[in-house]
Write a protein that holds these residues in place. Sequence first.
Motif, PDB file in Angstrom:
ATOM      1  N   ILE A   1     -13.915  65.732  24.407  1.00 49.66           N
ATOM      2  CA  ILE A   1     -12.913  66.098  23.547  1.00 49.66           C
ATOM      3  C   ILE A   1     -13.106  66.416  22.262  1.00 49.66           C
ATOM      4  N   ASN A   2     -14.128  66.067  21.770  1.00 46.31           N
ATOM      5  CA  ASN A   2     -14.549  66.091  20.370  1.00 46.31           C
ATOM      6  C   ASN A   2     -15.686  67.057  20.193  1.00 46.31           C
ATOM      7  N   GLY A   3     -16.323  67.818  21.140  1.00 48.72           N
ATOM      8  CA  GLY A   3     -17.036  68.814  21.111  1.00 48.72           C
ATOM      9  C   GLY A   3     -18.416  68.374  21.342  1.00 48.72           C
ATOM     10  N   ILE A   4     -18.598  67.330  21.533  1.00 48.44           N
ATOM     11  CA  ILE A   4     -19.956  66.599  21.815  1.00 48.44           C
ATOM     12  C   ILE A   4     -20.169  66.475  23.528  1.00 48.44           C
ATOM     13  N   CYS A   5     -21.149  67.430  23.985  1.00 47.99           N
ATOM     14  CA  CYS A   5     -21.100  67.310  25.500  1.00 47.99           C
ATOM     15  C   CYS A   5     -22.392  67.564  25.998  1.00 47.99           C
ATOM     16  N   SER A   6     -23.395  67.124  25.270  1.00 49.68           N
ATOM     17  CA  SER A   6     -24.737  67.004  25.652  1.00 49.68           C
ATOM     18  C   SER A   6     -25.364  65.935  24.872  1.00 49.68           C
ATOM     19  N   PHE A   7     -26.226  65.049  25.690  1.00 46.90           N
ATOM     20  CA  PHE A   7     -26.720  63.490  25.023  1.00 46.90           C
ATOM     21  C   PHE A   7     -28.151  63.302  25.271  1.00 46.90           C
ATOM     22  N   VAL A   8     -28.951  63.027  24.225  1.00 46.71           N
ATOM     23  CA  VAL A   8     -30.362  62.684  24.485  1.00 46.71           C
ATOM     24  C   VAL A   8     -30.382  61.073  24.606  1.00 46.71           C
ATOM     25  N   VAL A   9     -30.527  60.515  25.825  1.00 48.46           N
ATOM     26  CA  VAL A   9     -30.392  59.049  25.936  1.00 48.46           C
ATOM     27  C   VAL A   9     -31.761  58.647  25.704  1.00 48.46           C
ATOM     28  N   VAL A  10     -32.181  57.711  24.941  1.00 44.10           N
ATOM     29  CA  VAL A  10     -33.285  57.302  24.558  1.00 44.10           C
ATOM     30  C   VAL A  10     -33.752  55.951  24.974  1.00 44.10           C
ATOM     31  N   GLY A  11     -34.894  55.718  25.758  1.00 38.89           N
ATOM     32  CA  GLY A  11     -35.679  54.554  26.341  1.00 38.89           C
ATOM     33  C   GLY A  11     -36.350  53.733  25.114  1.00 38.89           C
ATOM     34  N   PHE A  12     -36.342  52.281  25.146  1.00 39.49           N
ATOM     35  CA  PHE A  12     -36.774  51.335  24.123  1.00 39.49           C
ATOM     36  C   PHE A  12     -37.831  50.517  24.758  1.00 39.49           C
ATOM     37  N   ASP A  13     -37.776  50.303  26.165  1.00 38.54           N
ATOM     38  CA  ASP A  13     -38.396  49.576  26.986  1.00 38.54           C
ATOM     39  C   ASP A  13     -38.456  50.115  28.280  1.00 38.54           C
ATOM     40  N   MET A  14     -39.263  49.501  29.435  1.00 36.66           N
ATOM     41  CA  MET A  14     -39.293  50.138  30.750  1.00 36.66           C
ATOM     42  C   MET A  14     -37.922  50.077  31.459  1.00 36.66           C
ATOM     43  N   LYS A  15     -37.085  49.132  31.343  1.00 36.24           N
ATOM     44  CA  LYS A  15     -35.722  48.949  31.785  1.00 36.24           C
ATOM     45  C   LYS A  15     -34.778  50.072  31.297  1.00 36.24           C
ATOM     46  N   SER A  16     -34.749  50.190  30.027  1.00 35.02           N
ATOM     47  CA  SER A  16     -33.943  51.332  29.519  1.00 35.02           C
ATOM     48  C   SER A  16     -34.342  52.370  29.513  1.00 35.02           C
ATOM     49  N   SER A  17     -35.759  52.765  29.907  1.00 31.48           N
ATOM     50  CA  SER A  17     -36.342  54.082  30.154  1.00 31.48           C
ATOM     51  C   SER A  17     -35.810  54.582  31.595  1.00 31.48           C
ATOM     52  N   ILE A  18     -35.953  53.457  32.505  1.00 35.01           N
ATOM     53  CA  ILE A  18     -35.733  53.863  33.828  1.00 35.01           C
ATOM     54  C   ILE A  18     -34.114  54.073  33.875  1.00 35.01           C
ATOM     55  N   ALA A  19     -33.566  53.234  33.074  1.00 31.11           N
ATOM     56  CA  ALA A  19     -31.832  53.265  33.353  1.00 31.11           C
ATOM     57  C   ALA A  19     -31.382  54.786  32.678  1.00 31.11           C
ATOM     58  N   ALA A  20     -32.328  55.477  31.458  1.00 25.91           N
ATOM     59  CA  ALA A  20     -32.022  56.649  31.170  1.00 25.91           C
ATOM     60  C   ALA A  20     -32.155  57.703  32.110  1.00 25.91           C
ATOM     61  N   MET A  21     -33.286  57.560  33.144  1.00 25.29           N
ATOM     62  CA  MET A  21     -33.548  58.602  34.062  1.00 25.29           C
ATOM     63  C   MET A  21     -32.402  58.570  35.078  1.00 25.29           C
ATOM     64  N   HIS A  22     -31.923  57.212  35.462  1.00 25.22           N
ATOM     65  CA  HIS A  22     -30.872  57.179  36.509  1.00 25.22           C
ATOM     66  C   HIS A  22     -29.460  57.957  35.832  1.00 25.22           C
ATOM     67  N   LEU A  23     -29.332  57.861  34.669  1.00 23.02           N
ATOM     68  CA  LEU A  23     -27.991  58.530  33.981  1.00 23.02           C
ATOM     69  C   LEU A  23     -28.288  60.005  34.074  1.00 23.02           C
ATOM     70  N   ALA A  24     -29.546  60.454  33.767  1.00 22.71           N
ATOM     71  CA  ALA A  24     -29.911  61.964  33.881  1.00 22.71           C
ATOM     72  C   ALA A  24     -29.722  62.541  35.255  1.00 22.71           C
ATOM     73  N   ARG A  25     -30.308  61.563  36.171  1.00 24.37           N
ATOM     74  CA  ARG A  25     -29.798  61.923  37.462  1.00 24.37           C
ATOM     75  C   ARG A  25     -28.456  62.451  37.904  1.00 24.37           C
ATOM     76  N   LYS A  26     -27.586  61.456  37.295  1.00 25.28           N
ATOM     77  CA  LYS A  26     -26.212  61.109  37.585  1.00 25.28           C
ATOM     78  C   LYS A  26     -25.388  62.351  36.850  1.00 25.28           C
ATOM     79  N   TYR A  27     -25.897  62.508  35.505  1.00 24.01           N
ATOM     80  CA  TYR A  27     -24.998  63.585  34.666  1.00 24.01           C
ATOM     81  C   TYR A  27     -25.883  64.551  34.378  1.00 24.01           C
ATOM     82  N   GLU A  28     -25.729  65.835  34.637  1.00 23.56           N
ATOM     83  CA  GLU A  28     -26.430  66.895  34.239  1.00 23.56           C
ATOM     84  C   GLU A  28     -26.503  67.114  32.629  1.00 23.56           C
ATOM     85  N   PHE A  29     -25.500  66.602  31.959  1.00 22.69           N
ATOM     86  CA  PHE A  29     -25.501  66.648  30.471  1.00 22.69           C
ATOM     87  C   PHE A  29     -26.336  65.513  29.639  1.00 22.69           C
ATOM     88  N   ILE A  30     -27.030  64.732  30.437  1.00 23.58           N
ATOM     89  CA  ILE A  30     -27.628  63.478  30.067  1.00 23.58           C
ATOM     90  C   ILE A  30     -29.359  63.965  30.126  1.00 23.58           C
TER      91      ILE A  30
END
Length: 260
Positions: free
Chosen positions: A27-56
């Motif tokens: 709604i506020n015009g922000i429609c693409s996101f760089v989701v950054v990992g900081f350990d293995m778990k969060s890096s894998i989670a970032a990958m899962h989000l990217a698979r789910k949402y084309e804008f991540i």
Amino acid sequence: MIIDSHCHLQMEDFSNDLPSVLSNAKINGICSFVVVGFDMKSSIAAMHLARKYEFIHPVYGIHPYDTNKYDSSVFNEIEDLIEEYRPVAIGETGLDYYRDYSPGKKQQSFFNEHIRIADKHNLPLVIHVRDAFDDTFEIIKESKRKGDILHCFTGTREDIEHFKVFDIFFGITGIITFKNSPLKNIVNSIPENRLLIETDSPYLAPVPKRGKRNEPANLIHTLKTLAEQKGTDTKTLESLLLRNTQEAYRSKFYECKKGT
Ligand SMILES: [Zn+2]
């Protein structure tokens, strides 16, 4: 179109309401996101989000705080992740001597390993620095790298002058909106084509949301303050930042379409 060039939407802070966080951003015009990992778990989670949402768009790495949890075999796991789903960068890596969660030597060796992987895969690095600008400078100089991303920049005018030689990008967070923030005075020393903005959500909410959980929609407050400091309007600044973010991450990014 605005890209949040650094956030952690994979964190538990967003597990209950991510869809509404994303639509509020849009709604506020922000429609693409760089989701950054900081350990293995969060890096894998970032990958899962990217698979789910084309804008991540994901980034994989071990934060300097977390280097103590791993030995160097973790870099094989990161390489496997890269093979599985290509990220837009490697990180966040870097040096943080402010909090001694992990010894400096370990942080330095992990920083160098991230550099090796970024070189090998031709990806930029997302670098976190706190109270460690001198050692960070030496490591980047030694590596001969150019065009990486110094995220959540909180250094001085002198640091900007030093790091400019690496064609490095400077990520500005909500810290610039804080009362008496030294960033206000020095942001104009950053070369125009090396300026990025980011929320670092869920951290560092800008004024007027300071102290609350941060989310990408709040990027508009940082954008407004930055435009004021630069003596420009937000639309002009938006297109500059879009070009810079695309160049920094060497990616086109998901583009918002009107009315979707
Ligand atoms: Zn971060």
